[in-house]
Design a protein around this motif. Structure first.
Motif, PDB file in Angstrom:
ATOM      1  N   TRP A  55       0.831  -1.216   0.000  1.00 51.47           N
ATOM      2  CA  TRP A  55       0.000   0.000   0.000  1.00 51.47           C
ATOM      3  C   TRP A  55       0.860   1.258   0.000  1.00 51.47           C
ATOM      4  O   TRP A  55       0.516   2.264  -0.621  1.00 51.47           O
ATOM      5  CB  TRP A  55      -0.955   0.004   1.191  1.00 51.47           C
ATOM      6  N   LEU A  56       2.005   1.195   0.703  1.00 50.59           N
ATOM      7  CA  LEU A  56       2.891   2.355   0.748  1.00 50.59           C
ATOM      8  C   LEU A  56       3.540   2.599  -0.613  1.00 50.59           C
ATOM      9  O   LEU A  56       3.646   3.748  -1.062  1.00 50.59           O
ATOM     10  CB  LEU A  56       3.951   2.155   1.831  1.00 50.59           C
ATOM     11  N   ALA A  58       2.218   1.771  -3.494  1.00 53.56           N
ATOM     12  CA  ALA A  58       1.153   2.297  -4.356  1.00 53.56           C
ATOM     13  C   ALA A  58       0.929   3.783  -4.081  1.00 53.56           C
ATOM     14  O   ALA A  58       0.737   4.582  -5.012  1.00 53.56           O
ATOM     15  CB  ALA A  58      -0.125   1.506  -4.144  1.00 53.56           C
ATOM     16  N   SER A  59       0.991   4.159  -2.826  1.00 48.41           N
ATOM     17  CA  SER A  59       0.836   5.567  -2.466  1.00 48.41           C
ATOM     18  C   SER A  59       1.985   6.406  -3.015  1.00 48.41           C
ATOM     19  O   SER A  59       1.782   7.526  -3.506  1.00 48.41           O
ATOM     20  CB  SER A  59       0.780   5.691  -0.947  1.00 48.41           C
ATOM     21  N   PHE A  60       3.197   5.858  -2.937  1.00 51.77           N
ATOM     22  CA  PHE A  60       4.353   6.574  -3.470  1.00 51.77           C
ATOM     23  C   PHE A  60       4.266   6.740  -4.989  1.00 51.77           C
ATOM     24  O   PHE A  60       4.753   7.722  -5.534  1.00 51.77           O
ATOM     25  CB  PHE A  60       5.649   5.860  -3.116  1.00 51.77           C
ATOM     26  N   GLU A  61       3.674   5.787  -5.676  1.00 47.60           N
ATOM     27  CA  GLU A  61       3.526   5.894  -7.129  1.00 47.60           C
ATOM     28  C   GLU A  61       2.495   6.955  -7.501  1.00 47.60           C
ATOM     29  O   GLU A  61       2.619   7.618  -8.529  1.00 47.60           O
ATOM     30  CB  GLU A  61       3.115   4.550  -7.722  1.00 47.60           C
ATOM     31  N   GLU A  62       1.466   7.124  -6.675  1.00 46.82           N
ATOM     32  CA  GLU A  62       0.412   8.099  -6.975  1.00 46.82           C
ATOM     33  C   GLU A  62       0.811   9.514  -6.603  1.00 46.82           C
ATOM     34  O   GLU A  62       0.618  10.443  -7.382  1.00 46.82           O
ATOM     35  CB  GLU A  62      -0.868   7.722  -6.234  1.00 46.82           C
ATOM     36  N   ASN A  63       1.333   9.699  -5.396  1.00 45.66           N
ATOM     37  CA  ASN A  63       1.574  11.055  -4.907  1.00 45.66           C
ATOM     38  C   ASN A  63       2.928  11.257  -4.259  1.00 45.66           C
ATOM     39  O   ASN A  63       3.168  12.284  -3.661  1.00 45.66           O
ATOM     40  CB  ASN A  63       0.506  11.426  -3.860  1.00 45.66           C
ATOM     41  N   GLY A  64       3.792  10.289  -4.330  1.00 40.04           N
ATOM     42  CA  GLY A  64       5.044  10.374  -3.597  1.00 40.04           C
ATOM     43  C   GLY A  64       6.266  10.462  -4.481  1.00 40.04           C
ATOM     44  O   GLY A  64       6.212  10.907  -5.635  1.00 40.04           O
ATOM     45  N   THR A  93       6.665   0.321   7.744  1.00 39.59           N
ATOM     46  CA  THR A  93       5.654  -0.739   7.734  1.00 39.59           C
ATOM     47  C   THR A  93       5.817  -1.718   8.888  1.00 39.59           C
ATOM     48  O   THR A  93       5.155  -2.763   8.903  1.00 39.59           O
ATOM     49  CB  THR A  93       5.704  -1.513   6.398  1.00 39.59           C
TER      50      THR A  93
END
Length: 94
Positions: A55-56, A58-64, A93
């Protein structure tokens, strides 16, 4: 006076960007190609398969940081950056 100087610097940066792009035909690196290459790395696949860290990522790919092509290239080319990124993901994590 300060506003004029800032506008002059901003205009110079814009002109330099146009010269780089249109006259020298220097293209910015392709984020998708570099991200694909990153996802093929064994260490990245291990992190992506772990439910705690997927999940982290995926978050980094979207907004990180994984939206920045230069950061992705740094992860691909520099072992120290890669090790630091892995350590950071594992610490967040736990």
């Amino acid at each position: 006076m300060l506003t004029g100087l800032l506008l002059l610097l901003l205009a110079g940066a814009g002109i330099a960007g146009c010269i780089k792009k249109h006259i020298f035909r220097i293209k910015d690196p392709d984020l998708q190609a570099n991200l694909k290459q990153l996802k093929e790395q064994v260490w990245y696949q291990e992190l992506a398969e772990d439910p705690r860290s997927s999940w982290l990522l995926a978050s980094f790919e979207e907004n990180g940081p994984l939206k920045d092509v230069y950061y992705v290239k740094q992860l691909l080319e520099n072992d120290g950056s890669k090790d630091g990124f892995i350590r950071y993901i594992r610490e967040k994590t736990q």
